[in-house]
Structure formats: C-alpha cells, structure tokens
Write a protein that holds these residues in place. Sequence first.
Motif, PDB file in Angstrom:
ATOM      1  N   TYR A 201       0.841  -1.192   0.000  1.00  0.00           N
ATOM      2  CA  TYR A 201       0.000   0.000   0.000  1.00  0.00           C
ATOM      3  C   TYR A 201       0.879   1.245   0.000  1.00  0.00           C
ATOM      4  CZ  TYR A 201      -3.332  -3.551   1.404  1.00  0.00           C
ATOM      5  OH  TYR A 201      -4.095  -4.685   1.451  1.00  0.00           O
ATOM      6  N   TYR A 202       0.521   2.181  -0.856  1.00  0.00           N
ATOM      7  CA  TYR A 202       1.274   3.428  -0.989  1.00  0.00           C
ATOM      8  C   TYR A 202       0.298   4.591  -0.862  1.00  0.00           C
ATOM      9  CZ  TYR A 202       4.805   0.272  -2.838  1.00  0.00           C
ATOM     10  OH  TYR A 202       5.696  -0.762  -2.993  1.00  0.00           O
ATOM     11  N   TYR A 203       0.568   5.476   0.109  1.00  0.00           N
ATOM     12  CA  TYR A 203      -0.311   6.607   0.380  1.00  0.00           C
ATOM     13  C   TYR A 203       0.394   7.886  -0.071  1.00  0.00           C
ATOM     14  CZ  TYR A 203      -2.699   2.976   2.938  1.00  0.00           C
ATOM     15  OH  TYR A 203      -3.341   1.797   3.270  1.00  0.00           O
ATOM     16  N   LEU A 204       0.108   8.281  -1.279  1.00  0.00           N
ATOM     17  CA  LEU A 204       0.753   9.412  -1.926  1.00  0.00           C
ATOM     18  C   LEU A 204       0.098  10.724  -1.487  1.00  0.00           C
ATOM     19  CD1 LEU A 204       1.540   6.850  -3.551  1.00  0.00           C
ATOM     20  CD2 LEU A 204       1.453   8.223  -5.609  1.00  0.00           C
ATOM     21  N   PRO A 205       0.712  11.856  -1.789  1.00  0.00           N
ATOM     22  CA  PRO A 205       0.120  13.144  -1.386  1.00  0.00           C
ATOM     23  C   PRO A 205      -1.239  13.403  -2.036  1.00  0.00           C
ATOM     24  CG  PRO A 205       2.416  13.415  -2.036  1.00  0.00           C
ATOM     25  CD  PRO A 205       2.022  12.029  -2.431  1.00  0.00           C
ATOM     26  N   ASP A 206      -1.988  14.294  -1.447  1.00  0.00           N
ATOM     27  CA  ASP A 206      -3.237  14.816  -2.007  1.00  0.00           C
ATOM     28  C   ASP A 206      -4.299  13.746  -2.220  1.00  0.00           C
ATOM     29  OD1 ASP A 206      -2.218  17.427  -2.067  1.00  0.00           O
ATOM     30  OD2 ASP A 206      -1.307  17.112  -4.031  1.00  0.00           O
ATOM     31  N   GLY A 207      -4.359  12.776  -1.319  1.00  0.00           N
ATOM     32  CA  GLY A 207      -5.454  11.813  -1.343  1.00  0.00           C
ATOM     33  C   GLY A 207      -5.315  10.676  -2.332  1.00  0.00           C
ATOM     34  N   VAL A 208      -4.134  10.515  -2.927  1.00  0.00           N
ATOM     35  CA  VAL A 208      -3.908   9.464  -3.923  1.00  0.00           C
ATOM     36  C   VAL A 208      -3.310   8.226  -3.250  1.00  0.00           C
ATOM     37  CG1 VAL A 208      -2.700   8.843  -6.039  1.00  0.00           C
ATOM     38  CG2 VAL A 208      -3.560  11.179  -5.736  1.00  0.00           C
ATOM     39  N   SER A 209      -3.907   7.062  -3.494  1.00  0.00           N
ATOM     40  CA  SER A 209      -3.417   5.819  -2.898  1.00  0.00           C
ATOM     41  C   SER A 209      -3.289   4.738  -3.963  1.00  0.00           C
ATOM     42  CB  SER A 209      -4.359   5.340  -1.794  1.00  0.00           C
ATOM     43  OG  SER A 209      -4.523   6.321  -0.799  1.00  0.00           O
ATOM     44  N   VAL A 210      -2.311   3.849  -3.769  1.00  0.00           N
ATOM     45  CA  VAL A 210      -2.066   2.734  -4.689  1.00  0.00           C
ATOM     46  C   VAL A 210      -1.993   1.449  -3.880  1.00  0.00           C
ATOM     47  CG1 VAL A 210      -0.490   1.753  -6.414  1.00  0.00           C
ATOM     48  CG2 VAL A 210      -0.814   4.234  -6.292  1.00  0.00           C
ATOM     49  N   ASN A 211      -2.517   0.400  -4.456  1.00  0.00           N
ATOM     50  CA  ASN A 211      -2.619  -0.898  -3.797  1.00  0.00           C
ATOM     51  C   ASN A 211      -2.283  -1.948  -4.858  1.00  0.00           C
ATOM     52  OD1 ASN A 211      -3.667  -3.356  -2.874  1.00  0.00           O
ATOM     53  ND2 ASN A 211      -5.522  -2.444  -2.016  1.00  0.00           N
ATOM     54  N   CYS A 212      -1.117  -2.595  -4.742  1.00  0.00           N
ATOM     55  CA  CYS A 212      -0.684  -3.500  -5.799  1.00  0.00           C
ATOM     56  C   CYS A 212       0.206  -4.613  -5.241  1.00  0.00           C
ATOM     57  CB  CYS A 212       0.054  -2.735  -6.889  1.00  0.00           C
ATOM     58  SG  CYS A 212       1.587  -1.948  -6.348  1.00  0.00           S
ATOM     59  N   PRO A 213       0.323  -5.730  -5.964  1.00  0.00           N
ATOM     60  CA  PRO A 213       1.222  -6.793  -5.521  1.00  0.00           C
ATOM     61  C   PRO A 213       2.678  -6.343  -5.612  1.00  0.00           C
ATOM     62  CG  PRO A 213      -0.296  -7.566  -7.241  1.00  0.00           C
ATOM     63  CD  PRO A 213      -0.379  -6.079  -7.207  1.00  0.00           C
ATOM     64  N   SER A 214       3.533  -6.890  -4.747  1.00  0.00           N
ATOM     65  CA  SER A 214       4.967  -6.587  -4.832  1.00  0.00           C
ATOM     66  C   SER A 214       5.613  -7.334  -5.988  1.00  0.00           C
ATOM     67  CB  SER A 214       5.667  -6.935  -3.517  1.00  0.00           C
ATOM     68  OG  SER A 214       5.430  -8.279  -3.169  1.00  0.00           O
ATOM     69  N   SER A 215       4.958  -8.408  -6.462  1.00  0.00           N
ATOM     70  CA  SER A 215       5.438  -9.134  -7.641  1.00  0.00           C
ATOM     71  C   SER A 215       4.258  -9.783  -8.339  1.00  0.00           C
ATOM     72  CB  SER A 215       6.479 -10.194  -7.262  1.00  0.00           C
ATOM     73  OG  SER A 215       5.899 -11.190  -6.443  1.00  0.00           O
ATOM     74  N   ILE A 216       4.391  -9.984  -9.644  1.00  0.00           N
ATOM     75  CA  ILE A 216       3.346 -10.618 -10.448  1.00  0.00           C
ATOM     76  C   ILE A 216       3.973 -11.705 -11.302  1.00  0.00           C
ATOM     77  CG2 ILE A 216       1.813  -8.610 -10.498  1.00  0.00           C
ATOM     78  CD1 ILE A 216       2.962  -7.873 -13.212  1.00  0.00           C
TER      79      ILE A 216
END
Length: 261
Positions: A201-216
């Motif tokens: 989980y990555y919580y970027l500035p200004d309300g932007v968030s990313v949720n992704c696998p560490s590997s695929i």
Amino acid sequence: MDVKERNWNYFTNHLLNWHGIWTRYTPEGDVKESFQSLRSFKSNPDKTEIVHTNTYIYANGENKQESWEFNFLSNSLYNGLFHPSRETMRGYFFASGHASWAAVKLQPSSYFGIELFFRYEDLRHSVGIVYDEKGNLFHIANIREDSNELPSKYWSDELNQLPERDFSGNWQGISMTITPNLKISEPIVTQFNWHREGHKYYYLPDGVSVNCPSSISIGAPFSIIANWLINNYEMHQLIANYDEMGVFSSLTLETFLLSNV
C-alpha cells in the motif's frame, strides 16, 4: 455508435493542456525523481486525428519532449485504443474521463506497465505501476495535473508519502466495468473494499493511494488498484484485473460517497 467509436469519443474528452507534477517512487515508497510536465492534446476539427505531446521540464532547466499521433481509423480497435509507442498496450475509456492504458498481457522476461487515470472537473491525476522483467515492482509514478495552470490551486507541492490514510466510515458507491471487447456494464451498487492479501500500500500526497502486488507472475491472477480521496466525502477507485494467464480481463470504476447512515 459502436464500441470502438464510443471508446474513441471518450478519449477525446482529454483534449486539453494538462499541467502536471510527475513523481516516481521506489518500491519502498521513497521519491526517485520529480519534475514538471505538460501533456497536451490537439486534434483536427472533426476530432478524428489527435496529436499527444508530452513536455518534461526538469529542475536543471532541461526540457525533453516526445509526441504520438492517433488516428481513429488506424488506432481505434475493437480491443481498445492502440498506443503508437507500445504495440501491446491498449486504452480503455469511461465517459467520466476515467481511463487506463494497460498492457494486454504479462509477457515473460519483459517489463510490464499500466497507467490508471482519474478525472474530476479541471483536475486529472494518473498513477503508473511498472514491474521489471522478473515480475518485481520497479516503480510507481504519480502525475497530478490541472488543465488551468501550475501551480495548481488544488494540488500541493508535497512529494513524500504518508504512512497511512484514513478510509474509515461507510463508503457506498456505484461500480461499472469495461472489458477488453469495450463493453461497459450497467452500474451496480458496491461498497468500498481496500485490503488485498499480499499487496503493498502506498499513500501518496493529495489523497492518492495505490494498492498493488509486490510481484506478479503468469499462473496467478492479480489486480492493481488506485483511488483518489477527492475530499472528505467523495472517493473514486479504479481496479485493473488480470487473469491467471496474465491477460487483461477488466477495468472497474467505482465512485463512492461517504454515507452518514
């Protein structure tokens, strides 16, 4: 109107000059680099030909530019909009301006990338998620854009990520899904679901968030998720899904309001 014409028309909703801040992050969440950008879209009068030009403005005064030409007859396909720079990438667009440029398939020993786009009035932001040739997360890019000017009255100049973001509350929403054949489902009622097993989980500035696998990898389905907490009561989320063969299967747009019930 057939589906490829509709997809093209939704693409033309982006015909503006987008002034942005482009920031790349390491898999650990640290700032890798940041620079200003201008993504400009120009068309002929009937909007059948579009020139997309990116200008990158670096702190040392250096500018870099690259440009692509889109034509409805040659680029608008029944499995998505063909990107001139990448044969295996397609564009999928919603009427609201939400969209994705997505790799159609995870290829062994090759880099994999996807970009998810959010649009709200004069604002746009996108997140790009890139995996290396071994399937490990390589970097995350965030582009915060304003069609009016820079500095934006909405976006901050903050670059560093947050340790967490508060998604508490009863988020109720509407969900629509576009599939590789460009069919868009009827809206259905949905509820916010953020947590995925094995994801970072990555919580970027200004309300932007990313949720992704560490590997695929091929053999296991995966999803890549991003959302934008626009204000205290409104949030948009995009979910790109890939099947166990690494083939793009759908893009889902979810729009939420915080319920007081």
